[in-house]
Structures are given as structure tokens and as C-alpha cells.
Scaffold this motif. Structure first.
Motif, PDB file in Angstrom:
ATOM      1  N   THR A   1      21.692  -9.027  13.608  1.00 48.98           N
ATOM      2  CA  THR A   1      22.550  -8.711  14.750  1.00 48.98           C
ATOM      3  C   THR A   1      24.002  -8.999  14.382  1.00 48.98           C
ATOM      4  N   LYS A   2      24.916  -8.359  15.081  1.00 46.35           N
ATOM      5  CA  LYS A   2      26.341  -8.574  14.805  1.00 46.35           C
ATOM      6  C   LYS A   2      26.813  -9.925  15.343  1.00 46.35           C
ATOM      7  N   THR A   3      26.201 -10.344  16.452  1.00 43.46           N
ATOM      8  CA  THR A   3      26.623 -11.601  17.077  1.00 43.46           C
ATOM      9  C   THR A   3      25.439 -12.556  17.190  1.00 43.46           C
ATOM     10  N   LYS A   4      25.736 -13.796  17.515  1.00 41.97           N
ATOM     11  CA  LYS A   4      24.720 -14.848  17.538  1.00 41.97           C
ATOM     12  C   LYS A   4      23.779 -14.704  18.738  1.00 41.97           C
ATOM     13  N   ILE A   5      22.787 -15.577  18.794  1.00 44.47           N
ATOM     14  CA  ILE A   5      21.735 -15.426  19.793  1.00 44.47           C
ATOM     15  C   ILE A   5      22.207 -15.727  21.215  1.00 44.47           C
ATOM     16  N   PHE A   6      23.161 -16.654  21.367  1.00 40.82           N
ATOM     17  CA  PHE A   6      23.572 -17.045  22.724  1.00 40.82           C
ATOM     18  C   PHE A   6      25.073 -16.927  22.972  1.00 40.82           C
ATOM     19  N   CYS A   7      25.830 -16.387  22.012  1.00 44.34           N
ATOM     20  CA  CYS A   7      27.275 -16.266  22.187  1.00 44.34           C
ATOM     21  C   CYS A   7      27.788 -15.071  21.396  1.00 44.34           C
ATOM     22  N   ASP A   8      29.106 -14.848  21.442  1.00 41.25           N
ATOM     23  CA  ASP A   8      29.698 -13.676  20.789  1.00 41.25           C
ATOM     24  C   ASP A   8      30.224 -13.958  19.388  1.00 41.25           C
ATOM     25  N   CYS A   9      29.938 -15.124  18.839  1.00 44.87           N
ATOM     26  CA  CYS A   9      30.414 -15.429  17.481  1.00 44.87           C
ATOM     27  C   CYS A   9      29.722 -14.524  16.458  1.00 44.87           C
ATOM     28  N   THR A  10      30.448 -14.200  15.398  1.00 44.04           N
ATOM     29  CA  THR A  10      29.899 -13.331  14.362  1.00 44.04           C
ATOM     30  C   THR A  10      28.785 -14.017  13.580  1.00 44.04           C
ATOM     31  N   THR A  11      27.834 -13.217  13.117  1.00 41.11           N
ATOM     32  CA  THR A  11      26.760 -13.731  12.256  1.00 41.11           C
ATOM     33  C   THR A  11      27.062 -13.481  10.786  1.00 41.11           C
ATOM     34  N   GLU A  12      28.242 -12.978  10.477  1.00 40.45           N
ATOM     35  CA  GLU A  12      28.592 -12.630   9.096  1.00 40.45           C
ATOM     36  C   GLU A  12      28.466 -13.840   8.183  1.00 40.45           C
ATOM     37  N   PHE A  13      27.864 -13.614   7.014  1.00 45.76           N
ATOM     38  CA  PHE A  13      27.670 -14.704   6.064  1.00 45.76           C
ATOM     39  C   PHE A  13      28.993 -15.069   5.404  1.00 45.76           C
ATOM     40  N   GLY A  14      29.180 -16.347   5.140  1.00 49.27           N
ATOM     41  CA  GLY A  14      30.394 -16.794   4.461  1.00 49.27           C
ATOM     42  C   GLY A  14      31.489 -17.135   5.472  1.00 49.27           C
ATOM     43  N   GLY A  15      32.710 -17.010   5.048  1.00 50.17           N
ATOM     44  CA  GLY A  15      33.825 -17.383   5.915  1.00 50.17           C
ATOM     45  C   GLY A  15      34.163 -18.850   5.742  1.00 50.17           C
ATOM     46  N   GLU A  16      35.362 -19.204   6.122  1.00 49.42           N
ATOM     47  CA  GLU A  16      35.782 -20.603   6.044  1.00 49.42           C
ATOM     48  C   GLU A  16      34.871 -21.457   6.914  1.00 49.42           C
ATOM     49  N   VAL A  17      34.596 -22.664   6.462  1.00 49.81           N
ATOM     50  CA  VAL A  17      33.688 -23.532   7.216  1.00 49.81           C
ATOM     51  C   VAL A  17      34.194 -23.741   8.633  1.00 49.81           C
ATOM     52  N   ASN A  18      33.227 -23.747   9.568  1.00 48.49           N
ATOM     53  CA  ASN A  18      33.490 -24.022  10.982  1.00 48.49           C
ATOM     54  C   ASN A  18      34.508 -23.073  11.616  1.00 48.49           C
ATOM     55  N   THR A  19      34.473 -21.794  11.182  1.00 47.35           N
ATOM     56  CA  THR A  19      35.341 -20.781  11.808  1.00 47.35           C
ATOM     57  C   THR A  19      34.532 -19.726  12.553  1.00 47.35           C
ATOM     58  N   HIS A  20      33.207 -19.671  12.320  1.00 49.19           N
ATOM     59  CA  HIS A  20      32.344 -18.713  13.011  1.00 49.19           C
ATOM     60  C   HIS A  20      31.551 -19.428  14.100  1.00 49.19           C
ATOM     61  N   CYS A  21      32.213 -20.259  14.871  1.00 46.70           N
ATOM     62  CA  CYS A  21      31.504 -21.025  15.893  1.00 46.70           C
ATOM     63  C   CYS A  21      32.405 -21.243  17.110  1.00 46.70           C
ATOM     64  N   CYS A  22      31.783 -21.609  18.209  1.00 50.38           N
ATOM     65  CA  CYS A  22      32.490 -21.792  19.478  1.00 50.38           C
ATOM     66  C   CYS A  22      31.818 -22.913  20.262  1.00 50.38           C
ATOM     67  N   PRO A  23      32.304 -23.262  21.443  1.00 51.73           N
ATOM     68  CA  PRO A  23      31.670 -24.335  22.219  1.00 51.73           C
ATOM     69  C   PRO A  23      30.198 -24.079  22.537  1.00 51.73           C
ATOM     70  N   ILE A  24      29.787 -22.794  22.652  1.00 52.07           N
ATOM     71  CA  ILE A  24      28.390 -22.516  22.996  1.00 52.07           C
ATOM     72  C   ILE A  24      27.468 -22.820  21.814  1.00 52.07           C
ATOM     73  N   CYS A  25      27.789 -22.243  20.625  1.00 50.30           N
ATOM     74  CA  CYS A  25      26.856 -22.470  19.511  1.00 50.30           C
ATOM     75  C   CYS A  25      26.977 -23.866  18.917  1.00 50.30           C
ATOM     76  N   THR A  26      28.035 -24.593  19.229  1.00 50.93           N
ATOM     77  CA  THR A  26      28.093 -25.996  18.789  1.00 50.93           C
ATOM     78  C   THR A  26      27.614 -26.947  19.892  1.00 50.93           C
ATOM     79  N   GLY A  27      27.168 -26.387  21.013  1.00 52.56           N
ATOM     80  CA  GLY A  27      26.504 -27.196  22.038  1.00 52.56           C
ATOM     81  C   GLY A  27      27.398 -28.151  22.792  1.00 52.56           C
ATOM     82  N   MET A  28      28.613 -27.734  23.103  1.00 50.75           N
ATOM     83  CA  MET A  28      29.511 -28.604  23.852  1.00 50.75           C
ATOM     84  C   MET A  28      29.005 -28.797  25.294  1.00 50.75           C
ATOM     85  N   PRO A  29      29.258 -29.947  25.891  1.00 49.66           N
ATOM     86  CA  PRO A  29      28.777 -30.211  27.257  1.00 49.66           C
ATOM     87  C   PRO A  29      29.309 -29.180  28.261  1.00 49.66           C
ATOM     88  N   GLY A  30      28.452 -28.734  29.153  1.00 50.45           N
ATOM     89  CA  GLY A  30      28.873 -27.852  30.241  1.00 50.45           C
ATOM     90  C   GLY A  30      28.833 -26.366  29.929  1.00 50.45           C
TER      91      GLY A  30
END
Length: 476
Positions: A17-46
Motif C-alpha cells: 500500500t502507499k500509506t500505512k495501516i492506520f495513518c497517511d504516512c508513506t510506506t516507502e522503504f528507506g528515508g532518513e530515520v524517523n521521518t516516515h512517522c507521525c503521532p498516530i503510528c508512533t502511538g502518541m496519547p490521544g
């Protein structure tokens, strides 16, 4: 005492898929560390997850391709455990209502067919990646992979040796690539497996105590890991020891496995329905809509290649094992090339060049039409077989039309008899002993004369025409 090995696999495939299972972040392999993530896929409160419908589409597709029943009312569950690469300390997975269940896949090993049961296929989110300091002073974590959608294919313990397990892995990889739900790039972690293995005395019905080896990411490593674990368990039992139910880590460089922790049971994960996600309701119409997108699968294609094109079973198996290679083969045939001739080139020189260059069929740098043109140039007598190999080599390096390469490199074969007679006559004049041998009944002498003529023509003469002229002159 002789022992029987019992093997079951849990195969994890990242979905394309182009985006992750529960958010709009890209699933593209590689990229700078911790740049393909957001509060949803990192499990932030709320934050609140929302299921990507394409993930369910792909899971249904995988289930239909592996003869599974589709669960039409399902849910997602929280699998609770603390691990640094899952920051919210639980993974959203599926427990008792997976999308797919009760399927099977047919494999073939040493000419014998066997059916391997598929217990379930469920969807879940991937975890991040831990990067351990080589000096052992700490670890870093990259959350880019957190939330990348996975399907986990859980098999029945139906395999009895590593060869059967490897055949299943290869078959599943081929199916997933054919239906285009995963690229299955093991070097990028898109396909990996957990190996559940136990041994028991032959004739015993009860299973032995199993161990699990986690995240093995190559077929070769999987086979080596299974061979090692089988030997380790047998030696342990023979010496009076007891096999512990545990999770082990396979070190492929050292060819050994290490105990990591005791193996958890399902109740240890404290599964419960995820309260933030609505149930998954799959209608008959949805299933049929997905079914229409499933192409001809490898096993069916293999049978057709043997029946329609007259290919040997082995050739058909190798070509259909890769969706890209099968598509390349069919496009060559569609452009007018003889199926068996195409198969010979694919199985021989093309596969050799892929291996020499360490590239996959997906990376062939020229279209199938160029391969068909190359075959046509040989059949028309425009170039020789040896020249064709040079042209194919140039096609990989320059990605040019073979007709252009032939002209640029001056590889056009000389087939004009009038242009070759004088050359052949000179070879006969220079090699009276071979001429005498031929006249004395030594047929092999003509092979030497053909070789000398080819040498004189710098490989450009048509061998068939040379043979014809030689026989005419020698028999005159």
C-alpha cells in the motif's frame, strides 16, 4: 532411534500500500530515520487510528489466492507486550476473528505434491527497527516502519523437513507477487518468517515441544536454521535433556541459534478488542469484487505452459516462479518468438546474466520486444549464435535495440555463398592434411575446417553456409 521433524511457519509480508495501516504516512522503504512517522503510528496519547481499506482488500486477495474462507464479520485486537520498537506497548493485530482462515497451498518437492494447510491470515501493524550500538553501550530506534501494514500467514504444522518449508516459502512468495499485494523483497524485510519446529520419534502421534525462531529473512537462512534446530533438539533428547518451549534467535553468520526468552502463549499477550476501531464487515459483493482482480496464479500458469507451449516441466516451473519472468516470456511469444526458443534463452544466457550482475528479473533493462528481435536476427541468419550472446550482453549494458547494436558492432553474419567460396577454398589449400583425412573417411575433419573458416572470417561467417560449401568442394 529415528526422529521426525514437524514444522509450521508464520510468514509476515509487508503489503504494497502507499500509506500505512492506520495513518497517511508513506510506506516507502528507506528515508532518513524517523521521518516516515507521525503521532498516530508512533502511538502518541490521544490519537485515533483509522483502518486503511486497501489493507483489507489485499488480505482478502491473499486469502482467496490461498483457498481460504473469508471472515465476513471481524475485528482488530490489541496484543499487549512491552518492546522498545512499539512505543505504545501494544500491537494492533487480530486474535480470534482473522480476515482469512482454513486455506491451503499445494507444493511440490522432488516430484511429489503435498498440500499444506493455512490456519489463518490476519492483518496487523509492523513494528519499528532497533539499531544496536556495535560496542554494546545502547540501542537506537527508527520508527519509520511502525504502522506499515502486514499480513501474517500462519500454516498448519504440516511440513516434515526444511525442503518442504522452503518450497512453501517460495510458493507463497510467488503467489503474493503474482497478486501484487507485496513486493516480497526479503533484503528490505518485506518478507520474513518465524519458524516453529519440534521433533518426535517416528510413529509417535503427539507433537514434541516446539521452539520458535523469529524473523528469519532469507530462504537460505531459513533452511540452515531448521537444519540446525532439528539437529540440536535430537541431540538434546538423545542425551536425556528436555527441549524448552522458547523463542530463539538465528545468527546466520555463525550458523547457530540462541535462546532469547521463554515462548509466550496467547493468553500472555492479554488480547482484547481494540476499542478505537470499528468491526470489519466484509460483504459478498466486496469479496467478489476482489476475486475479479486475481490473475492466473503460478500453478495454473505452469500447467498451461506445458500444455499450450510444450515447455518441459522444469522450464515452466522456473519461468512461472517469477511473475516478471513469466510476463517477459509471454510478451516475447506475443511478439512472434518461438516459445521453446524463448525458454532456452531465458533459462540459459538470460538467467546467467542476471546472476552475474546480481539483479532480479524486475531489473532487466530492456523490453521483451528486444529479446524477440534478437531471436529473429538469429533465425534469419543475420547474426550467429555466438554473436547473439555478445548482443545480449550489450543489451544489458546499453539497453539499445539489438538491430542497432548489431550494426554498431559490425556483427552482421556473412551468408552470401559467393563471398565465402574464396575464403573456404583458401582454408582447404592451407590444410591439405585435413582434406586428406576427410577424403579418407574421417568425418570429424570437417569440423576443424569449419573452425578455421570461422576464424578467418573473424566469426562473421554463417556456419551452416560454410558447411554446405565445404562439403560441395570436398565431395567434388
Amino acid at each position: 532411534m529415528t526422529y521426525e521433524t514437524v514444522i509450521g511457519l508464520e510468514v509476515h509480508a509487508e503489503l504494497s500500500t502507499k500509506t500505512k495501516i492506520f495513518c497517511d504516512c508513506t510506506t516507502e522503504f528507506g528515508g532518513e530515520v524517523n521521518t516516515h512517522c507521525c503521532p498516530i503510528c508512533t502511538g502518541m496519547p490521544g490519537v485515533l487510528p483509522m483502518l486503511n481499506k486497501k489493507v483489507v482488500d489485499y488480505a482478502i486477495k491473499a486469502g482467496l489466492a490461498t483457498n481460504c474462507e473469508i471472515t465476513q464479520y471481524g475485528k482488530q485486537d490489541r496484543k499487549n507486550y512491552f518492546y522498545p520498537d512499539l512505543p505504545k506497548a501494544y500491537q494492533i493485530s487480530q486474535y480470534d476473528l482473522p480476515v482469512c482462515k482454513n486455506g491451503y497451498v499445494d507444493i511440490e518437492v522432488n516430484g511429489e505434491k503435498k498440500r499444506i494447510g493455512i490456519t489463518r491470515i490476519h492483518i496487523e501493524e509492523d513494528a519499528g527497527k532497533l539499531i544496536h550500538d556495535e560496542w554494546g553501550t545502547g540501542s537506537l530506534v527508527d520508527y519509520n516502519r511502525c504502522g506499515v501494514p502486514l499480513i501474517e500467514i500462519v500454516t498448519e504444522p504440516d511440513m516434515r523437513n526444511p525442503e518442504e518449508a522452503r518450497a512453501l516459502l517460495e510458493t507463497l512468495k510467488s503467489i503474493l507477487q503474482y497478486i501484487d499485494v507485496s513486493d516480497c523483497k526479503m533484503q528490505e524485510g518485506s518478507l520474513r518468517c518465524d519458524i516453529n519446529l519440534s521433533v518426535r520419534p517416528f510413529g509417535q502421534k503427539e507433537f514434541g515441544t516446539r521452539t520458535e525462531m523469529k524473523n528469519v529473512n532469507s530462504f537460505r537462512a531459513a533452511v540452515r536454521a531448521m537444519e540446525f534446530e532439528t539437529k540440536r533438539q535430537i541431540e538434546l533428547v538423545e542425551s536425556g535433556g528436555v527441549v524448552e518451549q522458547e523463542t530463539r534467535r538465528w545468527d546466520d553468520a555463525k550458523a547457530v541459534s540462541y535462546a532469547m526468552r521463554s515462548k509466550e502463549e496467547a493468553h500472555d499477550y492479554r488480547y482484547f478488542p481494540d476499542p478505537d476501531l470499528v468491526p470489519i464487515v466484509i460483504s459478498d459483493e466486496w469479496i467478489e469484487e476482489v476475486r475479479k482482480t486475481i490473475p492466473e496464479l503460478p500453478n495454473a500458469k505452469r500447467v498451461r505452459y506445458v500444455e499450450q507451449y510444450g515447455l518441459p516441466q522444469y522450464d515452466a516451473e522456473i519461468i512461472t516462479s517469477s511473475r516478471t519472468l513469466a510476463q517477459f516470456f509471454e510478451e516475447c511469444v506475443d511478439h512472434g518468438a518461438n516459445p521453446k526458443t524463448v525458454s532456452n534463452w531465458l533459462m540459459g544466457d538470460l538467467m546467467r546474466m542476471l546472476k552475474d550482475r546480481n539483479i532480479e528479473p524486475e531489473e532487466i533493462p530492456f523490453p521483451a520486444q528486444h529479446m524477440s528481435k534478437l531471436i529473429a536476427l538469429i533465425e534469419k541468419g543475420t547474426i550467429s549464435g555466438s554473436a547473439a550472446k555478445k548482443v545480449l550482453d550489450a543489451m544489458f549494458d546499453e539497453a539499445k535495440d539489438p538491430e542497432v547494436i548489431v550494426k554498431e558492432k559490425g556483427l552482421v553474419q556473412i551468408s552470401d555463398e559467393s563471398a565465402l567460396v574464396e575464403m573456404v577454398q583458401k582454408v582447404l589449400d592451407d590444410n591439405p592434411q585435413s582434406v586428406a583425412d576427410y577424403k579418407a573417411g574421417k568425418e570429424k575433419a570437417i569440423g576443424f575446417l569449419v573452425g578455421q573458416t570461422m576464424k578467418a572470417s573473424r566469426g562473421k561467417a554463417n556456419p551452416q553456409v560454410i558447411n554446405k560449401i565445404l562439403k560441395e568442394l570436398l565431395d567434388a
